[in-house]
Design an enzyme around this catalytic site. Structure first.
Site, PDB file in Angstrom:
ATOM      1  N   GLU A  91       0.819  -1.204   0.000  1.00 24.63           N
ATOM      2  CA  GLU A  91       0.000   0.000   0.000  1.00 24.63           C
ATOM      3  C   GLU A  91       0.855   1.258   0.000  1.00 24.63           C
ATOM      4  OE1 GLU A  91      -2.034  -1.437   3.572  1.00 24.63           O
ATOM      5  OE2 GLU A  91      -1.414   0.423   4.515  1.00 24.63           O
ATOM      6  N   CYS A 104       3.407   8.616   0.753  1.00 31.79           N
ATOM      7  CA  CYS A 104       3.981   7.721   1.746  1.00 31.79           C
ATOM      8  C   CYS A 104       4.096   6.351   1.102  1.00 31.79           C
ATOM      9  CB  CYS A 104       3.050   7.686   2.959  1.00 31.79           C
ATOM     10  SG  CYS A 104       3.524   6.467   4.190  1.00 31.79           S
ATOM     11  N   CYS A 111       6.629  -6.884   7.492  1.00 30.31           N
ATOM     12  CA  CYS A 111       7.692  -6.318   8.321  1.00 30.31           C
ATOM     13  C   CYS A 111       8.025  -7.323   9.409  1.00 30.31           C
ATOM     14  CB  CYS A 111       7.190  -5.017   8.954  1.00 30.31           C
ATOM     15  SG  CYS A 111       8.436  -4.130   9.923  1.00 30.31           S
ATOM     16  N   CYS A 115       6.409  -4.385  16.055  1.00 27.69           N
ATOM     17  CA  CYS A 115       5.818  -3.348  16.914  1.00 27.69           C
ATOM     18  C   CYS A 115       4.367  -3.724  17.237  1.00 27.69           C
ATOM     19  CB  CYS A 115       5.873  -1.982  16.229  1.00 27.69           C
ATOM     20  SG  CYS A 115       7.554  -1.431  15.889  1.00 27.69           S
ATOM     21  N   CYS A 118       1.155  -2.132  15.409  1.00 18.74           N
ATOM     22  CA  CYS A 118       1.252  -1.923  13.959  1.00 18.74           C
ATOM     23  C   CYS A 118       0.705  -3.110  13.169  1.00 18.74           C
ATOM     24  CB  CYS A 118       2.714  -1.675  13.592  1.00 18.74           C
ATOM     25  SG  CYS A 118       2.944  -1.383  11.830  1.00 18.74           S
ATOM     26  N   CYS A 332      -0.620   2.457   8.874  1.00 21.05           N
ATOM     27  CA  CYS A 332       0.334   1.494   8.354  1.00 21.05           C
ATOM     28  C   CYS A 332      -0.167   0.044   8.232  1.00 21.05           C
ATOM     29  CB  CYS A 332       1.468   1.515   9.381  1.00 21.05           C
ATOM     30  SG  CYS A 332       3.031   1.250   8.713  1.00 21.05           S
TER      31      CYS A 332
HETATM   32  N1  SAH Z   1       9.397   0.908  10.185  1.00 23.50           N
HETATM   33  C1  SAH Z   1       9.470   2.324  10.112  1.00 23.50           C
HETATM   34  C2  SAH Z   1       8.505   2.969   9.140  1.00 23.50           C
HETATM   35  C3  SAH Z   1       7.128   2.434   9.016  1.00 23.50           C
HETATM   36  S1  SAH Z   1       5.968   2.760  10.278  1.00 23.50           S
HETATM   37  C4  SAH Z   1       9.328   2.921  11.498  1.00 23.50           C
HETATM   38  O1  SAH Z   1       9.155   2.185  12.451  1.00 23.50           O
HETATM   39  O2  SAH Z   1       9.457   4.135  11.633  1.00 23.50           O
HETATM   40  C5  SAH Z   1       5.582   4.461  10.198  1.00 23.50           C
HETATM   41  C6  SAH Z   1       5.169   5.049  11.517  1.00 23.50           C
HETATM   42  O3  SAH Z   1       3.815   4.693  11.857  1.00 23.50           O
HETATM   43  C7  SAH Z   1       6.027   4.585  12.669  1.00 23.50           C
HETATM   44  O4  SAH Z   1       6.284   5.679  13.517  1.00 23.50           O
HETATM   45  C8  SAH Z   1       5.134   3.566  13.342  1.00 23.50           C
HETATM   46  O5  SAH Z   1       5.530   3.328  14.651  1.00 23.50           O
HETATM   47  C9  SAH Z   1       3.778   4.234  13.191  1.00 23.50           C
HETATM   48  N2  SAH Z   1       2.618   3.365  13.358  1.00 23.50           N
HETATM   49  C10 SAH Z   1       2.449   2.098  12.928  1.00 23.50           C
HETATM   50  N3  SAH Z   1       1.236   1.633  13.259  1.00 23.50           N
HETATM   51  C11 SAH Z   1       0.612   2.638  13.907  1.00 23.50           C
HETATM   52  C12 SAH Z   1      -0.665   2.790  14.508  1.00 23.50           C
HETATM   53  N4  SAH Z   1      -1.535   1.779  14.500  1.00 23.50           N
HETATM   54  N5  SAH Z   1      -0.958   3.974  15.082  1.00 23.50           N
HETATM   55  C13 SAH Z   1      -0.067   4.992  15.087  1.00 23.50           C
HETATM   56  N6  SAH Z   1       1.148   4.914  14.551  1.00 23.50           N
HETATM   57  C14 SAH Z   1       1.493   3.757  13.972  1.00 23.50           C
END
Ligand code: SAH
Length: 345
Positions: A91, A104, A111, A115, A118, A332
């Site tokens: 996406e 973006c 991944c 996290c 995410c 994301c």
């Molecule tokens: N892997 C990289 C980039 C992708 S995630 C990173 O960790 O920075 C992009 C951003 O969105 C990151 O800051 C991630 O922590 C955040 N993110 C992912 N899922 C999210 C969610 N459900 N709510 C808020 N932020 C989220």
């Protein structure tokens, strides 16, 4: 087969010579691919058919196929789902700002960072994206909308610094003056904090922006949200940030997703201010976007404001990130996830 759009101009020139063709064809071809953004060899104008046949036999022309597009009724954000050649889907998001269009993009299929909040990581890592596949997310959205992209953020699915060589090549191609020529300053790469690769990136002395997903003010709490904190301790991440600033002179951004009752208290803000003290940076706050597979909930508005005020009082630059496309699975990996799970049902 090698992807032709992953080659820089020197490599393309060599490839063209190897095919027994004059070198000037490389420059023409490069321009059609990276400036005019055509979607196939067929769409290229001033190149002989015989060369197109040779190219087609030797190099793959990467062009993503749009599967769906969702358009936000709130803010003009568009979320695209693209199919790759191997059937995987990724996406990408198209956002309209006052200054122009920002996109973006994803850097991996899935991944492996894990996290907790995410959606991109729920099924683990499928594979890395190639430079051409990263570029073509931008090129495809530009072709579809008919608009020029002014800013790019690598904040979609995947961890860009876990796909280091390809992200470096992608940056080289995207900011090449013979191609789209995006200013390095208009490109942001976001990482969860892969320390050695942050330093390696700093040593390249690029002018790109680095964003770090911090989400916690100490390592214990960070570990509970981000498994990568077991590998790289929070102070190592901050030291790598200092190194990045000292080496490149570029201000850093810290992403901090506020999770209700987990990392959003005033004491957390205080501790965060202490951690970031003396760093040339700003903090981007965003209430966590809930995903249905986990039971995290966003902080309420009053909490977000209080957290922001606390940081400001301690001299930290802070913004509350505009949440774009909330009505269209904005966070994301949510759209891809829905596509996959619905497909299975
Ligand atoms: N892997 C990289 C980039 C992708 S995630 C990173 O960790 O920075 C992009 C951003 O969105 C990151 O800051 C991630 O922590 C955040 N993110 C992912 N899922 C999210 C969610 N459900 N709510 C808020 N932020 C989220």
């Amino acid at each position: 087969m090698q992807e032709i759009k992953s080659l820089n101009l020197d490599e393309l020139t060599q490839a063209i010579k190897d095919l027994g063709e004059p070198a000037f064809r490389a420059k023409q071809l490069y321009e059609w691919m990276h400036k005019k953004l055509v979607g196939s060899y067929d769409d290229i104008g001033n190149i002989p058919k015989s060369l197109k046949v040779k190219l087609n036999d030797n190099f793959e022309y990467t062009a993503l196929k749009m599967v769906t597009v969702q358009e936000s009724k709130i803010d003009d954000t568009k979320k695209f789902l693209f199919a790759l050649k191997d059937g995987n889907v990724i996406e990408s998001v198209w956002m309209k700002y006052k200054f122009g269009y920002s996109v973006c993009i994803s850097s991996q299929v899935g991944c492996r960072m894990g996290c907790k909040f995410c959606a991109s990581t729920l099924d683990g890592l499928e594979r890395n994206l190639t430079p051409a596949e990263m570029l073509d997310q931008i090129y495809s959205m530009s072709r579809i909308t008919g608009e020029r992209v002014s800013h790019v953020v690598v904040m979609g699915s995947g961890e860009p610094l876990d796909n280091y060589d390809n992200i470096i090549k992608f940056i080289e191609l995207l900011t090449d003056k013979n191609g789209l020529n995006l200013s390095q300053r208009n490109l942001t790469v976001s990482t969860c904090g892969i320390v050695p690769n942050m330093k390696k990136l700093a040593d390249r002395h690029l002018q790109i922006n680095l964003a770090i997903s911090l989400h916690a003010s100490n390592n214990e709490k960070r570990k509970s949200l981000m498994p990568i904190a077991n590998k790289y301790e929070i102070h190592e991440v901050i030291d790598a940030c200092k190194y990045y600033f000292d080496t490149t002179g570029r201000q850093l951004t810290f992403e901090y997703s506020l999770v209700g009752g987990v990392n959003d208290k005033d004491e957390d803000a205080d501790e965060l201010a202490g951690l970031l003290h003396g760093l040339n940076c700003f903090v981007n706050l965003i209430p966590v976007n809930p995903i249905k597979e986990r039971d995290f909930s966003p902080s309420d508005r009053a909490r977000v404001i209080s957290f922001k005020n606390k940081l400001e009082k301690r001299g930290i630059n802070v913004t509350i990130r505009r949440e774009m496309g909330r009505d269209i699975d904005g966070a994301c990996g949510q759209l891809r996830r829905r596509h996959i799970t619905e497909g299975k049902e």
